[in-house]
Design a protein around this motif. Structure first.
Motif, short mmCIF file in Angstrom:
data_model
loop_
_atom_site.label_atom_id
_atom_site.label_comp_id
_atom_site.label_asym_id
_atom_site.label_seq_id
_atom_site.Cartn_x
_atom_site.Cartn_y
_atom_site.Cartn_z
N LEU A 78 1.62 6.23 -3.65
CA LEU A 78 0.34 5.58 -3.35
C LEU A 78 0.55 4.11 -2.97
CD1 LEU A 78 -2.82 5.59 -3.40
CD2 LEU A 78 -2.63 4.93 -5.82
N LEU A 79 -0.08 3.70 -1.90
CA LEU A 79 -0.12 2.27 -1.56
C LEU A 79 -1.43 1.73 -2.11
CD1 LEU A 79 1.14 2.19 2.11
CD2 LEU A 79 2.35 2.62 0.00
N THR A 80 -1.31 0.76 -2.98
CA THR A 80 -2.51 0.24 -3.64
C THR A 80 -2.37 -1.24 -3.95
OG1 THR A 80 -3.84 0.34 -5.66
CG2 THR A 80 -1.61 1.23 -5.81
N THR A 81 -3.46 -1.94 -3.83
CA THR A 81 -3.45 -3.37 -4.17
C THR A 81 -3.20 -3.56 -5.67
OG1 THR A 81 -5.84 -3.26 -4.38
CG2 THR A 81 -4.98 -4.03 -2.28
N LYS A 82 -3.36 -2.47 -6.45
CA LYS A 82 -3.13 -2.57 -7.90
C LYS A 82 -1.72 -2.14 -8.29
CE LYS A 82 -7.98 -1.42 -8.59
NZ LYS A 82 -8.82 -0.24 -8.56
N GLY A 83 -0.87 -1.85 -7.29
CA GLY A 83 0.49 -1.40 -7.58
C GLY A 83 1.31 -2.51 -8.22
N PRO A 86 6.79 -3.71 -5.69
CA PRO A 86 6.77 -4.13 -4.28
C PRO A 86 7.38 -3.04 -3.40
CG PRO A 86 7.69 -5.84 -5.69
CD PRO A 86 7.58 -4.61 -6.54
N TYR A 87 6.79 -2.80 -2.27
CA TYR A 87 7.15 -1.61 -1.47
C TYR A 87 8.60 -1.63 -1.02
CZ TYR A 87 6.97 -4.22 2.93
OH TYR A 87 7.22 -5.11 3.95
N TRP A 88 9.23 -2.78 -0.91
CA TRP A 88 10.62 -2.82 -0.45
C TRP A 88 11.61 -2.47 -1.55
CZ3 TRP A 88 7.66 -7.38 -0.74
CH2 TRP A 88 7.99 -8.21 -1.80
N GLN A 89 11.13 -2.48 -2.83
CA GLN A 89 12.04 -2.15 -3.94
C GLN A 89 12.17 -0.65 -4.16
OE1 GLN A 89 10.95 -4.00 -7.63
NE2 GLN A 89 11.68 -6.00 -6.96
N ARG A 118 3.25 3.86 -7.47
CA ARG A 118 2.15 3.03 -6.94
C ARG A 118 2.78 1.73 -6.44
NH1 ARG A 118 0.28 6.35 -10.76
NH2 ARG A 118 1.54 5.30 -12.31
N LEU A 119 2.74 1.58 -5.11
CA LEU A 119 3.43 0.44 -4.48
C LEU A 119 2.43 -0.57 -3.97
CD1 LEU A 119 6.05 2.36 -2.29
CD2 LEU A 119 6.11 1.87 -4.75
N VAL A 120 2.86 -1.82 -3.98
CA VAL A 120 2.01 -2.90 -3.48
C VAL A 120 2.75 -3.69 -2.40
CG1 VAL A 120 2.77 -4.59 -5.23
CG2 VAL A 120 0.50 -4.82 -4.20
N ILE A 121 1.99 -4.19 -1.45
CA ILE A 121 2.50 -5.21 -0.54
C ILE A 121 1.93 -6.53 -1.08
CG2 ILE A 121 2.58 -6.05 1.84
CD1 ILE A 121 1.62 -3.18 2.67
N VAL A 134 -2.38 -1.90 9.06
CA VAL A 134 -1.26 -2.84 8.90
C VAL A 134 -0.42 -2.44 7.69
CG1 VAL A 134 -0.66 -5.24 8.41
CG2 VAL A 134 -2.48 -4.72 10.05
N ALA A 135 -1.10 -2.13 6.58
CA ALA A 135 -0.38 -1.70 5.37
C ALA A 135 0.42 -0.43 5.66
CB ALA A 135 -1.37 -1.48 4.23
N ALA A 136 -0.18 0.51 6.36
CA ALA A 136 0.50 1.77 6.67
C ALA A 136 1.75 1.50 7.51
CB ALA A 136 -0.45 2.71 7.42
N ALA A 137 1.62 0.63 8.50
CA ALA A 137 2.76 0.35 9.39
C ALA A 137 3.90 -0.33 8.64
CB ALA A 137 2.29 -0.51 10.56
N MET A 138 3.56 -1.28 7.77
CA MET A 138 4.61 -1.99 7.04
C MET A 138 5.42 -1.04 6.16
SD MET A 138 2.73 -5.55 5.96
CE MET A 138 4.18 -6.21 5.14
N VAL A 139 4.71 -0.21 5.42
CA VAL A 139 5.42 0.65 4.46
C VAL A 139 6.09 1.82 5.18
CG1 VAL A 139 5.21 1.98 2.33
CG2 VAL A 139 3.88 -0.11 2.63
N ALA A 140 5.45 2.36 6.21
CA ALA A 140 6.09 3.43 6.98
C ALA A 140 7.39 2.91 7.60
CB ALA A 140 5.14 3.93 8.07
N GLY A 141 7.37 1.68 8.09
CA GLY A 141 8.58 1.12 8.68
C GLY A 141 9.72 1.05 7.67
#
Ligand SMILES: C[S@@+](CC[C@H](N)C(=O)[O-])C[C@H]1O[C@@H](n2cnc3c(N)ncnc32)[C@H](O)[C@@H]1O
Length: 158
Positions: A78-83, A86-89, A118-121, A134-141
């Motif tokens: 899940l991508l969430t502001t409450k994660g 950090p998505y890169w970890q 539960r990941l956060v940017i 934008v969130a989808a593109a960052m994490v998909a990348g």
């Protein structure tokens, strides 16, 4: 890697994400109810002719999506502001499903609770969230970089 949209409610964003999925060869899952019909002109304009090129799986409800996931056994990320992660970890797997919440309200607590991660940017203090596309593109990348894209020491080297 797959992308799933939980009850998307802004057609332009959904069209933009589906266009990205077509370009990056990522399967898209839409968890209904969406806040607009597939005939919506904003949706079609954002997705353009790319919509014909993307593999879309529609689930009538969260329950139906959960049944599909139980059958496939893939992890729900899940991508969430409450994660808290950090998505890169995170170490992604090729079969992961990246789940994005509604533009208006994210996902309900019971949906967040069953996610495997539960990941956060992280964003600047005092700011709320990124646009969903934008969130989808960052994490998909990042997920594709880790799982699918070839790295080459010669490419991009000075
Ligand atoms: C506009 S945001 C939703 C805002 C909603 N008020 C909330 O707090 O979840 C739409 C979706 O984009 C993704 N998103 C946006 N910004 C994010 C961030 N900084 N970290 C992780 N996901 C984010 C999440 O999947 C979110 O559910």
């Amino acid at each position: 890697m797959r992308i799933a949209l939980f009850q998307p409610d802004i057609p332009q964003n959904c069209g933009t994400i589906l266009r990205m999925c077509a370009c990056l060869n990522v399967e898209a899952h839409i968890i209904e109810p969406a806040g607009f019909p597939v005939s919506d002109r904003h949706f079609r304009r954002a997705g353009m002719d790319y919509l014909d090129q993307v593999q879309i799986v529609r689930h009538d409800s969260w329950t139906k999506f959960t049944e599909w996931r139980d059958r496939t056994g893939c992890r729900l990320v899940l991508l969430t502001t409450k994660g808290l992660i950090p998505y890169w970890q995170f170490r992604y797997e090729q079969t992961d499903v990246l789940l994005l919440g509604r533009e208006s309200a994210g996902v309900p607590d019971e949906v967040a609770a069953v996610a495997d991660a539960r990941l956060v940017i992280p964003v600047q203090a005092g700011l709320r969230s990124l646009n969903i596309a934008v969130a989808a593109a960052m994490v998909a990348g990042e997920a594709l970089r880790q799982t699918s894209w070839q790295t080459s020491t010669s490419q991009g080297a000075p």
